[in-house]
Design a protein around this motif. Structure first.
Motif, mmCIF file in Angstrom:
data_model
loop_
_atom_site.group_PDB
_atom_site.id
_atom_site.type_symbol
_atom_site.label_atom_id
_atom_site.label_comp_id
_atom_site.label_asym_id
_atom_site.label_seq_id
_atom_site.Cartn_x
_atom_site.Cartn_y
_atom_site.Cartn_z
ATOM 1 N N MET A 1 0.839 -1.198 0.000
ATOM 2 C CA MET A 1 0.000 0.000 0.000
ATOM 3 C C MET A 1 0.876 1.251 0.000
ATOM 4 S SD MET A 1 -2.806 1.271 2.834
ATOM 5 C CE MET A 1 -4.048 0.087 2.348
ATOM 6 N N ARG A 2 0.530 2.202 -0.856
ATOM 7 C CA ARG A 2 1.262 3.461 -0.883
ATOM 8 C C ARG A 2 0.929 4.265 0.371
ATOM 9 N NH1 ARG A 2 1.591 7.461 -6.128
ATOM 10 N NH2 ARG A 2 3.185 8.861 -5.284
ATOM 11 N N PHE A 3 1.962 4.763 1.039
ATOM 12 C CA PHE A 3 1.777 5.451 2.313
ATOM 13 C C PHE A 3 1.564 6.944 2.109
ATOM 14 C CE2 PHE A 3 3.821 7.663 5.971
ATOM 15 C CZ PHE A 3 2.867 7.337 6.918
ATOM 16 N N ASP A 4 0.544 7.472 2.782
ATOM 17 C CA ASP A 4 0.231 8.895 2.751
ATOM 18 C C ASP A 4 0.019 9.345 4.189
ATOM 19 O OD1 ASP A 4 -1.105 11.402 2.640
ATOM 20 O OD2 ASP A 4 -1.930 10.933 0.680
ATOM 21 N N LYS A 5 0.634 10.445 4.578
ATOM 22 C CA LYS A 5 0.527 10.881 5.974
ATOM 23 C C LYS A 5 -0.919 11.160 6.393
ATOM 24 C CE LYS A 5 1.362 15.893 5.561
ATOM 25 N NZ LYS A 5 2.246 16.982 6.012
ATOM 26 N N LYS A 6 -1.810 11.378 5.441
ATOM 27 C CA LYS A 6 -3.224 11.585 5.779
ATOM 28 C C LYS A 6 -3.819 10.337 6.422
ATOM 29 C CE LYS A 6 -4.102 14.951 2.084
ATOM 30 N NZ LYS A 6 -4.816 15.193 0.794
ATOM 31 N N GLN A 7 -3.201 9.182 6.145
ATOM 32 C CA GLN A 7 -3.681 7.930 6.738
ATOM 33 C C GLN A 7 -3.405 7.866 8.244
ATOM 34 O OE1 GLN A 7 -1.340 5.638 3.947
ATOM 35 N NE2 GLN A 7 -3.182 4.755 3.036
ATOM 36 N N LEU A 8 -2.625 8.786 8.754
ATOM 37 C CA LEU A 8 -2.300 8.807 10.182
ATOM 38 C C LEU A 8 -3.253 9.679 10.994
ATOM 39 C CD1 LEU A 8 1.588 9.249 9.895
ATOM 40 C CD2 LEU A 8 0.330 7.114 10.282
ATOM 41 N N ALA A 9 -4.200 10.335 10.345
ATOM 42 C CA ALA A 9 -5.040 11.329 11.020
ATOM 43 C C ALA A 9 -5.709 10.781 12.272
ATOM 44 C CB ALA A 9 -6.079 11.879 10.042
ATOM 45 N N LEU A 10 -6.360 9.640 12.149
ATOM 46 C CA LEU A 10 -7.011 9.008 13.305
ATOM 47 C C LEU A 10 -6.608 7.538 13.313
ATOM 48 C CD1 LEU A 10 -8.770 9.065 15.758
ATOM 49 C CD2 LEU A 10 -10.801 8.956 14.293
ATOM 50 N N TYR A 11 -5.625 7.255 14.139
ATOM 51 C CA TYR A 11 -4.901 5.980 14.170
ATOM 52 C C TYR A 11 -5.382 5.226 15.410
ATOM 53 C CZ TYR A 11 -0.339 3.364 14.087
ATOM 54 O OH TYR A 11 0.658 2.428 14.043
ATOM 55 N N ALA A 12 -6.074 4.118 15.206
ATOM 56 C CA ALA A 12 -6.648 3.379 16.328
ATOM 57 C C ALA A 12 -5.876 2.088 16.580
ATOM 58 C CB ALA A 12 -8.119 3.059 16.060
ATOM 59 N N ILE A 13 -5.537 1.870 17.844
ATOM 60 C CA ILE A 13 -4.758 0.708 18.260
ATOM 61 C C ILE A 13 -5.670 -0.252 19.011
ATOM 62 C CG2 ILE A 13 -2.795 -0.076 19.633
ATOM 63 C CD1 ILE A 13 -1.609 2.765 19.259
ATOM 64 N N THR A 14 -5.657 -1.517 18.588
ATOM 65 C CA THR A 14 -6.579 -2.487 19.180
ATOM 66 C C THR A 14 -6.166 -2.888 20.590
ATOM 67 O OG1 THR A 14 -5.443 -4.469 18.366
ATOM 68 C CG2 THR A 14 -7.042 -3.425 16.880
ATOM 69 N N ASP A 15 -7.170 -3.249 21.367
ATOM 70 C CA ASP A 15 -6.958 -3.794 22.712
ATOM 71 C C ASP A 15 -8.176 -4.665 23.013
ATOM 72 O OD1 ASP A 15 -6.704 -4.433 25.367
ATOM 73 O OD2 ASP A 15 -6.243 -2.405 26.035
ATOM 74 N N ARG A 16 -7.993 -5.981 22.876
ATOM 75 C CA ARG A 16 -9.142 -6.870 23.091
ATOM 76 C C ARG A 16 -9.676 -6.788 24.515
ATOM 77 N NH1 ARG A 16 -8.019 -12.546 19.982
ATOM 78 N NH2 ARG A 16 -5.987 -12.402 20.974
ATOM 79 N N GLY A 17 -8.820 -6.349 25.443
ATOM 80 C CA GLY A 17 -9.271 -6.187 26.820
ATOM 81 C C GLY A 17 -10.345 -5.121 26.970
ATOM 82 N N CYS A 18 -10.351 -4.164 26.034
ATOM 83 C CA CYS A 18 -11.348 -3.087 26.053
ATOM 84 C C CYS A 18 -12.695 -3.533 25.494
ATOM 85 C CB CYS A 18 -10.877 -1.900 25.202
ATOM 86 S SG CYS A 18 -9.548 -0.916 25.899
ATOM 87 N N LEU A 19 -12.691 -4.617 24.721
ATOM 88 C CA LEU A 19 -13.868 -4.946 23.917
ATOM 89 C C LEU A 19 -14.947 -5.719 24.668
ATOM 90 C CD1 LEU A 19 -12.208 -5.906 20.516
ATOM 91 C CD2 LEU A 19 -13.276 -3.743 21.166
ATOM 92 N N ARG A 20 -14.596 -6.228 25.858
ATOM 93 C CA ARG A 20 -15.576 -6.936 26.695
ATOM 94 C C ARG A 20 -16.291 -8.050 25.914
ATOM 95 N NH1 ARG A 20 -16.143 -1.580 27.468
ATOM 96 N NH2 ARG A 20 -18.167 -1.441 26.411
ATOM 97 N N GLY A 21 -15.479 -8.834 25.188
ATOM 98 C CA GLY A 21 -16.013 -9.992 24.487
ATOM 99 C C GLY A 21 -16.551 -9.726 23.096
ATOM 100 N N ARG A 22 -16.585 -8.470 22.670
ATOM 101 C CA ARG A 22 -17.072 -8.163 21.319
ATOM 102 C C ARG A 22 -16.059 -8.603 20.272
ATOM 103 N NH1 ARG A 22 -18.315 -1.886 22.133
ATOM 104 N NH2 ARG A 22 -16.418 -2.153 23.376
ATOM 105 N N ASP A 23 -16.547 -8.931 19.083
ATOM 106 C CA ASP A 23 -15.690 -9.418 18.006
ATOM 107 C C ASP A 23 -14.752 -8.317 17.506
ATOM 108 O OD1 ASP A 23 -15.141 -11.534 15.862
ATOM 109 O OD2 ASP A 23 -15.650 -9.774 14.661
ATOM 110 N N LEU A 24 -13.447 -8.613 17.486
ATOM 111 C CA LEU A 24 -12.456 -7.602 17.132
ATOM 112 C C LEU A 24 -12.627 -7.116 15.703
ATOM 113 C CD1 LEU A 24 -9.934 -5.934 17.765
ATOM 114 C CD2 LEU A 24 -8.549 -7.919 17.148
ATOM 115 N N ALA A 25 -12.769 -8.028 14.749
ATOM 116 C CA ALA A 25 -12.878 -7.622 13.344
ATOM 117 C C ALA A 25 -14.090 -6.716 13.123
ATOM 118 C CB ALA A 25 -12.951 -8.847 12.441
ATOM 119 N N GLU A 26 -15.190 -7.037 13.768
ATOM 120 C CA GLU A 26 -16.395 -6.214 13.609
ATOM 121 C C GLU A 26 -16.210 -4.839 14.233
ATOM 122 O OE1 GLU A 26 -20.035 -4.818 12.514
ATOM 123 O OE2 GLU A 26 -18.876 -6.513 11.749
ATOM 124 N N GLN A 27 -15.540 -4.773 15.376
ATOM 125 C CA GLN A 27 -15.302 -3.472 16.012
ATOM 126 C C GLN A 27 -14.323 -2.627 15.190
ATOM 127 O OE1 GLN A 27 -17.273 -2.493 18.649
ATOM 128 N NE2 GLN A 27 -18.186 -4.462 18.091
#
Length: 208
Positions: A1-27
């Motif tokens: 994938m070609r990298f563009d700094k605009k792709q960094l605007a809202l960068y979300a890092i996963t944490d399954r501990g936060c999801l309380r059992g919800r499916d990671l891919a769907e979240q």
């Protein structure tokens, strides 16, 4: 994938501990629909095979929307899974080594807490840096704090884009506006909420 700094605007890092059992891919899908522009898969407690399986599943979701998938720490898993990149900390594999082996196959992000670390990351071939913690972080209790002035100085010291990270939320994101970062990285402010899509959308609106 070609990298563009605009792709960094809202960068979300996963944490399954936060999801309380919800499916990671769907979240992750809901986060992207809400306005997240980059996903980092961070899983410290699982083995490489399971990490690759998880990455392959998330890569399918991210590819649907043209959003890069970054793997935390494990560049080998990033290559094996077809992920778009890797983000390494100061104690992880050197950026120069990853760049030598992976070439341009991976977007490489590197943590930088000082001007010297930022310049070394850029010189070594990093595509972007992560700078923080800019606020007290619920996911990294002992993280070194970076003041807005230090964030501004680090961002200005390199030509590659920077992402501010650490304890950023809807209520405090305005405190680092104008410091020169290309975007913000969040964990609980998106994945720790009851409505991931709405939380991402609210943050995206605040960043505009």
């Amino acid at each position: 994938m070609r990298f563009d700094k605009k792709q960094l605007a809202l960068y979300a890092i996963t944490d399954r501990g936060c999801l309380r059992g919800r499916d990671l891919a769907e979240q992750v899908r809901l986060a992207i629909l809400g306005g997240v522009t980059c996903i980092q898969l961070r899983e410290k407690e699982i083995g490489e095979d399971e990490l690759i399986t998880e990455a392959v599943a998330l890569k399918k979701v991210c590819s649907e929307y043209g959003v890069p998938l970054i793997i935390n720490d494990n560049w080998q898993a990033a290559l094996k899974s077809g992920a778009d990149g890797v983000h390494v900390g100061i104690e992880d594999a050197p950026v120069a080594e990853i760049r030598r082996i992976a070439g341009e196959k991976l977007i490489i992000g590197a943590t930088a807490k000082t001007v010297e670390q930022a310049r070394l990351a850029e010189k070594s071939g990093a595509d972007y840096i992560g700078v923080g913690a800019v606020f007290p972080s619920p996911t990294k209790k002992n993280a070194v704090r970076i003041t807005p002035e230090q964030l501004r100085e680090i961002c200005a010291s390199v030509s590659i884009p920077a992402v501010a990270i650490g304890g950023i939320s809807h209520s405090n994101v305005s405190g680092i506006k104008g410091c020169g970062q290309a975007g913000i990285a969040v964990v609980s402010a998106v994945f720790g909420t009851d409505d991931v899509r709405a939380a991402a959308n609210e943050l995206a609106q605040l960043l505009r």
